[in-house]
Structure formats: C-alpha cells, structure tokens
Design a protein around this motif. Structure first.
Motif, mmCIF file in Angstrom:
data_model
loop_
_atom_site.group_PDB
_atom_site.id
_atom_site.type_symbol
_atom_site.label_atom_id
_atom_site.label_comp_id
_atom_site.label_asym_id
_atom_site.label_seq_id
_atom_site.Cartn_x
_atom_site.Cartn_y
_atom_site.Cartn_z
ATOM 1 N N PHE A 210 -1.484 -2.495 -5.009
ATOM 2 C CA PHE A 210 -1.845 -2.350 -3.604
ATOM 3 C C PHE A 210 -2.088 -3.711 -2.954
ATOM 4 C CE2 PHE A 210 -2.907 1.764 -5.360
ATOM 5 C CZ PHE A 210 -2.514 2.643 -4.359
ATOM 6 N N LYS B 209 -5.980 -4.038 -7.431
ATOM 7 C CA LYS B 209 -5.973 -2.588 -7.233
ATOM 8 C C LYS B 209 -4.579 -2.073 -7.547
ATOM 9 C CE LYS B 209 -6.982 1.189 -4.108
ATOM 10 N NZ LYS B 209 -7.344 1.601 -2.748
ATOM 11 N N ASN C 196 6.149 1.519 -4.323
ATOM 12 C CA ASN C 196 5.987 1.232 -5.749
ATOM 13 C C ASN C 196 6.731 -0.041 -6.120
ATOM 14 O OD1 ASN C 196 4.526 3.584 -6.098
ATOM 15 N ND2 ASN C 196 6.298 4.779 -6.744
ATOM 16 N N ASP D 70 0.816 -1.209 0.000
ATOM 17 C CA ASP D 70 0.000 0.000 0.000
ATOM 18 C C ASP D 70 0.853 1.264 0.000
ATOM 19 O OD1 ASP D 70 -2.319 -1.505 -0.013
ATOM 20 O OD2 ASP D 70 -2.564 -1.431 2.163
ATOM 21 N N GLU E 132 -3.514 7.583 -10.973
ATOM 22 C CA GLU E 132 -4.883 7.159 -10.703
ATOM 23 C C GLU E 132 -4.888 5.796 -10.018
ATOM 24 O OE1 GLU E 132 -7.530 8.827 -14.323
ATOM 25 O OE2 GLU E 132 -6.092 7.260 -14.836
ATOM 26 N N ASP E 133 -5.716 5.649 -9.000
ATOM 27 C CA ASP E 133 -5.912 4.356 -8.357
ATOM 28 C C ASP E 133 -7.112 3.691 -9.010
ATOM 29 O OD1 ASP E 133 -3.802 5.061 -6.764
ATOM 30 O OD2 ASP E 133 -5.004 5.445 -4.980
ATOM 31 N N ARG F 108 -2.012 1.501 -8.970
ATOM 32 C CA ARG F 108 -1.828 2.930 -9.244
ATOM 33 C C ARG F 108 -1.186 3.030 -10.615
ATOM 34 N NH1 ARG F 108 0.148 6.189 -4.532
ATOM 35 N NH2 ARG F 108 -2.091 6.050 -4.135
ATOM 36 N N THR G 184 -9.271 -0.125 -9.565
ATOM 37 C CA THR G 184 -9.514 -1.508 -9.164
ATOM 38 C C THR G 184 -10.118 -2.260 -10.337
ATOM 39 O OG1 THR G 184 -9.855 -0.888 -6.855
ATOM 40 C CG2 THR G 184 -10.693 -3.038 -7.541
ATOM 41 N N ARG H 23 2.308 0.776 -9.023
ATOM 42 C CA ARG H 23 2.114 0.124 -7.721
ATOM 43 C C ARG H 23 0.952 -0.853 -7.806
ATOM 44 N NH1 ARG H 23 1.250 4.130 -2.924
ATOM 45 N NH2 ARG H 23 3.393 4.556 -3.534
#
Length: 161
Positions: A148, A120, A19, A16, A127-128, A122, A130, A146
């Motif tokens: 999560f 999920k 990266n 979380d 932008e995040d 990035r 899912t 990344r």
C-alpha cells in the motif's frame, strides 16, 4: 539453485488499489501524451494480432510503470494508444502483466527502512498487515500481493518470485 530461492523480481511501486504485477517487462517505450488517461507510443503496436507473434499480449488489467507511478491499462484503444485508469506520465514506460486476482504472491526485499519505518501490505490470503520498524535490507517472510502507498514509508522494495 535451490527450489526455495527466488528466480525473478519486479520493483514495487506502492499502490492502494493495484496489486504487484507479474515479473518480467512485456514491452517498453516512450509515452508522448503524458498527463492524460491515454498512453500513446507511435513506435509500439499494442494490438493482439501484432503482439501475439512476439510473445506478449496486452489487455485490460495489465499495468504501466511510468514516472515512478503505477497505472492500470483499461483497454487497447488503437494500435498505438492505450486507455489508462488515471493520468500517466510522459516519457519512458514499462508494461507488466497485471496480477488482478492476486494469484501471484511474493516475498519482499526492503532496501530502505529503518527506525520508525512502516510497511503496509496485503497478504496472499487477503489480510492487510502493517509491519513497523522494518530495518534496511530486510526480507519480509510473508507472501504478499500488494504494498500500500498509504501506510508505507519504506522504499527500494523488490518483489521476489
């Protein structure tokens, strides 16, 4: 090989806060002080004056994969000791260059997904997102920095560069 084909990869350990690191292990070894915020390896000299001639340079922001977890290096404390962000597992470890600024983005390959799975991520522009119901053996057509831990149920993920 076509220019649009990946040429390297790094296994993804979802986090979380961190990266996906740069591809290519810069050094490996055995941590003898597990369960603390230090990584100690008498068989490795982490100082830049020693490591630069060998082609790598360890610094704060680089990451350690150990015991199935990812952790951030805060500093090179001594020749054989790194100060870590959180408690690092004892045993075998690999160190990768960090991707702190998210300058390197990856296409993902998801080995294990399936009905009800979530991923999920990035994206490279922050932008995040899912993704739901990601099938096994899927390529994700996004540039990702990344994955999560919270919100991801997929596993066996590779970041392709």
């Amino acid at each position: 090989m076509a220019n649009n084909q990946p040429f390297s990869s790094v296994p993804v350990i979802p986090s979380d806060t961190l990266n996906i690191p740069q591809t290519g292990i810069i050094t490996s070894g055995t941590n003898t002080t597990g369960g603390t915020t230090t990584l100690t390896d008498a068989g490795n000299d982490f100082r830049n004056s020693v490591t630069n001639p060998n082609g790598y340079n360890i610094s704060g922001g680089d990451v350690v994969y150990a015991g199935g977890a990812i952790d951030e290096i805060l500093a090179v404390a001594t020749a054989n000791t790194l100060t870590m962000q959180t408690n690092t597992a004892a045993g075998a470890y690999d160190i990768y260059k960090g991707n702190v600024g998210g300058d390197t983005a990856y296409t993902l390959f998801v080995g294990t997904g399936g009905a009800g799975s979530t991923l999920k991520v990035r994206t490279a522009n922050g932008e995040d997102v899912t993704l739901n119901n990601v099938p096994d053996s899927s390529f994700i057509p996004l540039q990702v920095i990344r994955v999560f831990a919270t919100g991801t149920t997929c596993s066996n993920i590779l970041a392709l560069n």
